[in-house]
Design a protein around this motif. Structure first.
Motif, short mmCIF file in Angstrom:
data_model
loop_
_atom_site.label_atom_id
_atom_site.label_comp_id
_atom_site.label_asym_id
_atom_site.label_seq_id
_atom_site.Cartn_x
_atom_site.Cartn_y
_atom_site.Cartn_z
N PHE A 50 0.83 -1.20 0.00
CA PHE A 50 0.00 0.00 0.00
C PHE A 50 0.87 1.26 0.00
CE2 PHE A 50 -1.75 3.42 2.62
CZ PHE A 50 -2.79 3.81 1.82
N SER A 51 1.92 1.26 0.81
CA SER A 51 2.80 2.43 0.89
C SER A 51 3.44 2.71 -0.46
CB SER A 51 3.89 2.21 1.94
OG SER A 51 3.34 2.08 3.21
N GLY A 52 3.92 1.67 -1.11
CA GLY A 52 4.56 1.85 -2.42
C GLY A 52 3.59 2.39 -3.46
N VAL A 53 2.39 1.83 -3.49
CA VAL A 53 1.38 2.28 -4.46
C VAL A 53 0.95 3.71 -4.15
CG1 VAL A 53 -1.00 1.88 -5.26
CG2 VAL A 53 0.57 -0.05 -4.98
N ALA A 54 0.78 4.03 -2.87
CA ALA A 54 0.36 5.38 -2.49
C ALA A 54 1.41 6.42 -2.86
CB ALA A 54 0.06 5.43 -0.99
N VAL A 55 2.68 6.12 -2.64
CA VAL A 55 3.74 7.07 -3.00
C VAL A 55 3.80 7.24 -4.52
CG1 VAL A 55 6.24 7.44 -2.98
CG2 VAL A 55 5.08 6.69 -0.90
N LEU A 56 3.60 6.16 -5.26
CA LEU A 56 3.57 6.26 -6.72
C LEU A 56 2.41 7.14 -7.19
CD1 LEU A 56 4.72 5.29 -9.46
CD2 LEU A 56 3.07 3.42 -9.32
N LEU A 57 1.24 6.96 -6.59
CA LEU A 57 0.09 7.80 -6.95
C LEU A 57 0.32 9.27 -6.57
CD1 LEU A 57 -2.91 5.48 -6.01
CD2 LEU A 57 -2.08 6.08 -8.29
N LEU A 58 0.95 9.50 -5.43
CA LEU A 58 1.27 10.88 -5.04
C LEU A 58 2.24 11.52 -6.02
CD1 LEU A 58 1.67 10.66 -1.16
CD2 LEU A 58 -0.02 11.97 -2.43
N ALA A 59 3.21 10.76 -6.50
CA ALA A 59 4.15 11.29 -7.48
C ALA A 59 3.44 11.66 -8.78
CB ALA A 59 5.27 10.28 -7.74
N ILE A 60 2.51 10.82 -9.19
CA ILE A 60 1.73 11.12 -10.41
C ILE A 60 0.90 12.39 -10.20
CG2 ILE A 60 -0.16 10.29 -11.86
CD1 ILE A 60 1.01 7.45 -11.44
N LEU A 61 0.27 12.50 -9.04
CA LEU A 61 -0.50 13.72 -8.75
C LEU A 61 0.39 14.96 -8.72
CD1 LEU A 61 -2.99 12.50 -5.99
CD2 LEU A 61 -3.54 13.27 -8.31
N LEU A 62 1.60 14.81 -8.19
CA LEU A 62 2.54 15.94 -8.17
C LEU A 62 2.86 16.39 -9.59
CD1 LEU A 62 4.46 17.82 -6.60
CD2 LEU A 62 6.19 16.03 -6.82
N VAL A 63 3.10 15.46 -10.47
CA VAL A 63 3.41 15.81 -11.86
C VAL A 63 2.20 16.47 -12.53
CG1 VAL A 63 3.94 14.83 -14.13
CG2 VAL A 63 5.19 14.05 -12.12
N VAL A 64 1.02 15.95 -12.29
CA VAL A 64 -0.19 16.50 -12.92
C VAL A 64 -0.48 17.93 -12.45
CG1 VAL A 64 -2.71 16.25 -13.06
CG2 VAL A 64 -1.25 14.25 -13.36
N PHE A 65 -0.32 18.18 -11.16
CA PHE A 65 -0.65 19.49 -10.60
C PHE A 65 0.56 20.36 -10.34
CE2 PHE A 65 -4.31 16.87 -9.33
CZ PHE A 65 -5.32 17.62 -9.92
N PHE A 66 1.71 20.05 -10.96
CA PHE A 66 2.94 20.78 -10.69
C PHE A 66 2.84 22.25 -11.08
CE2 PHE A 66 7.50 21.78 -11.34
CZ PHE A 66 7.94 21.44 -10.08
N GLN A 67 2.28 22.55 -12.23
CA GLN A 67 2.17 23.94 -12.68
C GLN A 67 1.14 24.71 -11.84
OE1 GLN A 67 3.94 25.68 -14.91
NE2 GLN A 67 5.23 23.88 -15.20
N THR A 68 0.06 24.04 -11.44
CA THR A 68 -0.98 24.70 -10.66
C THR A 68 -0.52 25.00 -9.25
OG1 THR A 68 -2.63 23.47 -11.92
CG2 THR A 68 -3.36 24.53 -9.89
N LEU A 73 4.91 24.58 -2.99
CA LEU A 73 3.73 24.01 -2.34
C LEU A 73 3.54 22.55 -2.72
CD1 LEU A 73 1.42 24.70 -0.46
CD2 LEU A 73 0.10 25.41 -2.44
N GLY A 74 3.69 22.23 -3.99
CA GLY A 74 3.50 20.85 -4.45
C GLY A 74 4.49 19.89 -3.83
N PHE A 75 5.77 20.25 -3.84
CA PHE A 75 6.79 19.36 -3.30
C PHE A 75 6.69 19.26 -1.79
CE2 PHE A 75 11.18 17.81 -2.69
CZ PHE A 75 11.11 16.73 -3.55
N LEU A 76 6.32 20.36 -1.14
CA LEU A 76 6.13 20.34 0.31
C LEU A 76 5.00 19.38 0.70
CD1 LEU A 76 7.05 21.77 2.99
CD2 LEU A 76 5.08 23.23 2.67
N LEU A 77 3.87 19.49 0.03
CA LEU A 77 2.74 18.59 0.31
C LEU A 77 3.09 17.14 -0.02
CD1 LEU A 77 -0.25 20.73 -1.02
CD2 LEU A 77 0.37 20.27 1.36
N PHE A 78 3.80 16.92 -1.12
CA PHE A 78 4.21 15.57 -1.51
C PHE A 78 5.11 14.94 -0.45
CE2 PHE A 78 7.54 12.94 -3.46
CZ PHE A 78 6.77 11.88 -3.91
N MET A 79 6.08 15.70 0.03
CA MET A 79 7.02 15.15 1.02
C MET A 79 6.33 14.89 2.36
SD MET A 79 10.70 16.89 0.34
CE MET A 79 11.45 15.95 1.66
N VAL A 80 5.46 15.78 2.78
CA VAL A 80 4.74 15.58 4.05
C VAL A 80 3.85 14.33 3.94
CG1 VAL A 80 2.92 16.52 5.53
CG2 VAL A 80 4.82 17.96 4.82
#
Length: 126
Positions: A50-68, A73-80
């Motif tokens: 679950f942890s591996g899949v969740a981190v992968l999904l978070l990385a995809i979300l970071l890429v999708v919303f990186f410009q927005t 803010l994006g990297f801070l939320l991703f790391m937290v």
């Protein structure tokens, strides 16, 4: 973290081999399918998957919303979120490490290299 799980599994296999007697090797070889299916029942194994899949999904979300969201803010939320998923419970680490990383990387890229990072929602601040 993986070492105790390995030692426990080794103890189980040795105990099973001893209880079977001379045919222990044959029993272990025949139980490979059972071991694969019973591994999923182990809650620690499911948590790691679950942890591996969740981190992968978070990385995809970071890429999708990186410009927005922007870099900071994006990297801070991703790391937290990643640290919380990985069960880091120290508030100092969960907040301090991402904040320090974002600040160092921002000043390194913007200040030293002269490369702009997306500001996103923090456009007027950064």
């Amino acid at each position: 973290m993986l070492a105790p799980l390995g030692r426990q599994r080794t103890r189980e296999l040795v105990a099973r081999d001893a209880s079977v007697g001379g045919g222990g090797r044959r029993h272990l070889r025949g139980s490979a399918e059972h071991d694969r299916s019973s591994r999923w029942l182990d809650s620690d194994y499911r948590r790691r998957v679950f942890s591996g899949v969740a981190v992968l999904l978070l990385a995809i979300l970071l890429v999708v919303f990186f410009q927005t969201l922007g870099y900071a803010l994006g990297f801070l939320l991703f790391m937290v979120a990643t640290l919380l998923i990985l069960r880091v419970r120290s508030p100092l680490v969960v907040v301090g490490v991402p904040l320090a990383t974002v600040i160092v990387v921002h000043f390194m890229f913007v200040g030293w290299f002269g490369l702009p990072l997306p500001a996103g929602l923090l456009r007027g601040i950064l």
